[in-house]
Design a protein around this motif. Sequence first.
Motif, mmCIF file in Angstrom:
data_model
loop_
_atom_site.group_PDB
_atom_site.id
_atom_site.type_symbol
_atom_site.label_atom_id
_atom_site.label_comp_id
_atom_site.label_asym_id
_atom_site.label_seq_id
_atom_site.Cartn_x
_atom_site.Cartn_y
_atom_site.Cartn_z
ATOM 1 N N LEU A 67 41.027 46.250 30.483
ATOM 2 C CA LEU A 67 41.051 45.044 29.665
ATOM 3 C C LEU A 67 40.457 43.908 30.485
ATOM 4 O O LEU A 67 40.901 43.654 31.609
ATOM 5 N N ARG A 68 39.445 43.215 29.940
ATOM 6 C CA ARG A 68 38.823 42.103 30.668
ATOM 7 C C ARG A 68 39.133 40.788 29.958
ATOM 8 O O ARG A 68 38.648 40.540 28.851
ATOM 9 N N PRO A 69 39.941 39.922 30.546
ATOM 10 C CA PRO A 69 40.295 38.638 29.932
ATOM 11 C C PRO A 69 39.098 37.695 29.861
ATOM 12 O O PRO A 69 38.093 37.871 30.572
ATOM 13 N N VAL A 70 39.224 36.676 29.024
ATOM 14 C CA VAL A 70 38.127 35.715 28.843
ATOM 15 C C VAL A 70 37.917 34.874 30.094
ATOM 16 O O VAL A 70 36.832 34.308 30.288
ATOM 17 N N SER A 71 38.937 34.786 30.953
ATOM 18 C CA SER A 71 38.813 34.022 32.200
ATOM 19 C C SER A 71 39.890 34.495 33.164
ATOM 20 O O SER A 71 40.915 35.054 32.745
ATOM 21 N N PRO A 72 39.699 34.286 34.463
ATOM 22 C CA PRO A 72 40.746 34.661 35.427
ATOM 23 C C PRO A 72 42.056 33.937 35.158
ATOM 24 O O PRO A 72 43.136 34.506 35.379
ATOM 25 N N GLU A 73 41.973 32.675 34.691
ATOM 26 C CA GLU A 73 43.186 31.908 34.426
ATOM 27 C C GLU A 73 44.005 32.541 33.297
ATOM 28 O O GLU A 73 45.221 32.697 33.405
ATOM 29 N N ILE A 74 43.316 32.919 32.225
ATOM 30 C CA ILE A 74 44.003 33.600 31.123
ATOM 31 C C ILE A 74 44.459 34.980 31.578
ATOM 32 O O ILE A 74 45.508 35.482 31.164
ATOM 33 N N GLY A 75 43.696 35.616 32.469
ATOM 34 C CA GLY A 75 44.048 36.943 32.960
ATOM 35 C C GLY A 75 45.390 36.980 33.662
ATOM 36 O O GLY A 75 46.149 37.948 33.536
ATOM 37 N N VAL A 76 45.719 35.931 34.431
ATOM 38 C CA VAL A 76 47.014 35.877 35.103
ATOM 39 C C VAL A 76 48.132 35.841 34.060
ATOM 40 O O VAL A 76 49.157 36.535 34.188
ATOM 41 N N ILE A 77 47.938 35.055 33.024
ATOM 42 C CA ILE A 77 48.950 34.965 31.963
ATOM 43 C C ILE A 77 49.108 36.306 31.269
ATOM 44 O O ILE A 77 50.232 36.788 31.052
ATOM 45 N N LEU A 78 47.988 36.959 30.916
ATOM 46 C CA LEU A 78 48.047 38.239 30.214
ATOM 47 C C LEU A 78 48.667 39.326 31.093
ATOM 48 O O LEU A 78 49.442 40.161 30.612
ATOM 49 N N GLY A 79 48.299 39.349 32.360
ATOM 50 C CA GLY A 79 48.845 40.355 33.254
ATOM 51 C C GLY A 79 50.354 40.235 33.384
ATOM 52 O O GLY A 79 51.084 41.235 33.337
ATOM 53 N N LEU A 80 50.853 39.003 33.536
ATOM 54 C CA LEU A 80 52.292 38.796 33.650
ATOM 55 C C LEU A 80 52.990 39.005 32.307
ATOM 56 O O LEU A 80 54.142 39.443 32.261
ATOM 57 N N HIS A 81 52.293 38.716 31.211
ATOM 58 C CA HIS A 81 52.858 38.988 29.882
ATOM 59 C C HIS A 81 53.086 40.491 29.709
ATOM 60 O O HIS A 81 54.148 40.917 29.228
ATOM 61 N N LEU A 82 52.113 41.308 30.122
ATOM 62 C CA LEU A 82 52.271 42.757 30.029
ATOM 63 C C LEU A 82 53.453 43.243 30.858
ATOM 64 O O LEU A 82 54.237 44.079 30.418
ATOM 65 N N SER A 83 53.571 42.720 32.068
ATOM 66 C CA SER A 83 54.700 43.119 32.924
ATOM 67 C C SER A 83 56.019 42.708 32.303
ATOM 68 O O SER A 83 57.000 43.453 32.343
ATOM 69 N N HIS A 84 56.045 41.520 31.715
ATOM 70 C CA HIS A 84 57.273 41.009 31.116
ATOM 71 C C HIS A 84 57.723 41.877 29.941
ATOM 72 O O HIS A 84 58.894 42.278 29.877
ATOM 73 N N ILE A 85 56.818 42.201 29.022
ATOM 74 C CA ILE A 85 57.240 42.969 27.853
ATOM 75 C C ILE A 85 57.560 44.414 28.230
ATOM 76 O O ILE A 85 58.401 45.054 27.593
ATOM 77 N N TYR A 86 56.927 44.930 29.282
ATOM 78 C CA TYR A 86 57.273 46.275 29.743
ATOM 79 C C TYR A 86 58.691 46.288 30.297
ATOM 80 O O TYR A 86 59.484 47.181 29.993
ATOM 81 N N ASP B 110 45.071 26.447 33.747
ATOM 82 C CA ASP B 110 44.491 26.203 35.070
ATOM 83 C C ASP B 110 45.579 25.868 36.089
ATOM 84 O O ASP B 110 45.551 26.344 37.232
ATOM 85 N N ALA B 111 46.552 25.040 35.679
ATOM 86 C CA ALA B 111 47.639 24.666 36.586
ATOM 87 C C ALA B 111 48.498 25.878 36.938
ATOM 88 O O ALA B 111 48.928 26.041 38.093
ATOM 89 N N PHE B 112 48.748 26.745 35.947
ATOM 90 C CA PHE B 112 49.540 27.952 36.191
ATOM 91 C C PHE B 112 48.804 28.877 37.158
ATOM 92 O O PHE B 112 49.404 29.421 38.090
ATOM 93 N N PHE B 113 47.508 29.055 36.958
ATOM 94 C CA PHE B 113 46.701 29.901 37.848
ATOM 95 C C PHE B 113 46.752 29.366 39.277
ATOM 96 O O PHE B 113 46.925 30.127 40.235
ATOM 97 N N LYS B 114 46.617 28.054 39.419
ATOM 98 C CA LYS B 114 46.618 27.441 40.751
ATOM 99 C C LYS B 114 47.944 27.667 41.453
ATOM 100 O O LYS B 114 47.987 27.859 42.682
ATOM 101 N N MET B 115 49.038 27.692 40.696
ATOM 102 C CA MET B 115 50.356 27.875 41.288
ATOM 103 C C MET B 115 50.658 29.340 41.573
ATOM 104 O O MET B 115 51.205 29.683 42.631
ATOM 105 N N VAL B 116 50.304 30.239 40.644
ATOM 106 C CA VAL B 116 50.775 31.622 40.699
ATOM 107 C C VAL B 116 49.799 32.578 41.375
ATOM 108 O O VAL B 116 50.214 33.519 42.053
#
Length: 460
Positions: free
Chosen positions: A355-374, A412-418
């Motif tokens: 799965l390739r996200p639209v941006s690295p910033e969105i990718g961090v959110i999607l990756g953690l979302h997958l881990s969370h729902i799993y 962007d702020a979430f990516f910078k932090m996480v």
Amino acid sequence: MASEIEWFEKPLGEVTNNHDGKRRPVKESERKKGPFPYYGASGIVDEVDGYLFDGSYLLIAEDGENLRTRQTPIAFMAHGKFWVNNHAHIVTGTDDVSTEYLHYFLQVADIQPFLTGAVMPKLTQGNLNRIPVRYPPPRHQREIVKVLKALDDKIALNHRINQTLEAMAQAIFKSWFVDFDPVKAKIAAKAEGRDPLRAAMTAISGKPDAELDTLPPDQLAPLAATAALFPDEMEDSELGEIPKGWSAAPFGSMLTHTIGGDWGADVPDATNDTRVAIIRGTDLPDLDQAQTNRVPVRYTTQKKLASRRMQFGDIVLEVSGGSRDQPTGRSFRMTANAMNEFDCPVEPASFCRLLRPVSPEIGVILGLHLSHIYQQGKTWEYQNQSTGIANFQTAHFLEAELVARPPKAVADAFFKMVNPILERRHDPQGKRLAELRDALLPKLLSGELQVNSTEVEVTA
């Protein structure tokens, strides 16, 4: 240099005590959940409410394809109280050979001549007992074990640190994108006549309001800027109430590229001429430094690699092969440091999907979302078990699974932090330690290298 230490050789059956007679399998439907590990051929497969063994034992796989491929260790230590089914032999050492030494010896021993079964490899107790074990006197066994265990302990510590880092990232994700803590803190502060910005700063930092002003300016100003990005209202959506100005977006709408994995070929040929590392479902979700050292390397075509080669921010999603206790849906997001651990291109294996996200910033959110729902067990909602194997309904998931998508500034702020937290999980030290252990193991067990020091320390 020839070894000055005397070495001996005996069949494994003469230097071990076998405890297979105490094993007892329990059908999956009859197991009762409890605090004790339930071991099979490749490790823990469940947790049950009783135990058969109490102590330190060596478990050796009795059957399974892994006996041939050895993608994971065929022998592993089990400590404390636990249960074992009939897919793993269970032994302890004797005065001649310690259990710990035998554990390391079997990691490099050639067991192929002792396997039976054309379809499913099997290591019978009789053949297990025939495996020749080469060993030095007990004192030298202890020195060898001390060196290797020091490395394993450091690798295990790094793994625990990685799990802590992942938990930290997950906690921040849940606070921002599931519980919406900064927004709700602002709403509550408004209702109580307090400063909404300060309330959001407290929610984000975890520090009481009274401690905020003790932060240095280079921390306080960015914290205030981040808190200012969150609204002070919620609004209805298909996902339920979400922060005002956000959207409830289908998971798939935030991807630019999805494609199935490929297993490649064992050896190169005229077509499959490109070396590639294959990430399998069994490597997920905790693919860390030590594990990247064991990812299989195979060969593929340039055409297949062009569409499947993983990039920074890409996600590997397991889509087939789950069970009742472990549904499909495990995932891994490729970090920059993880990419640097491989000496060749990387792609997902069959039964996985890229799965390739639209941006690295969105990718961090999607990756953690997958881990969370799993972790929440929600991936069960997307399983199709009509074939007897838990398959992930990817197309349905990409359309039906909704994600709280924030404005770009929040992402962007979430990516910078996480992202720095996630990158730390792949510090190069872990790979170096695993490589050092794997290089030393056969040399120490063959006598090519000698250990003369009684004190062993592994430092960063």
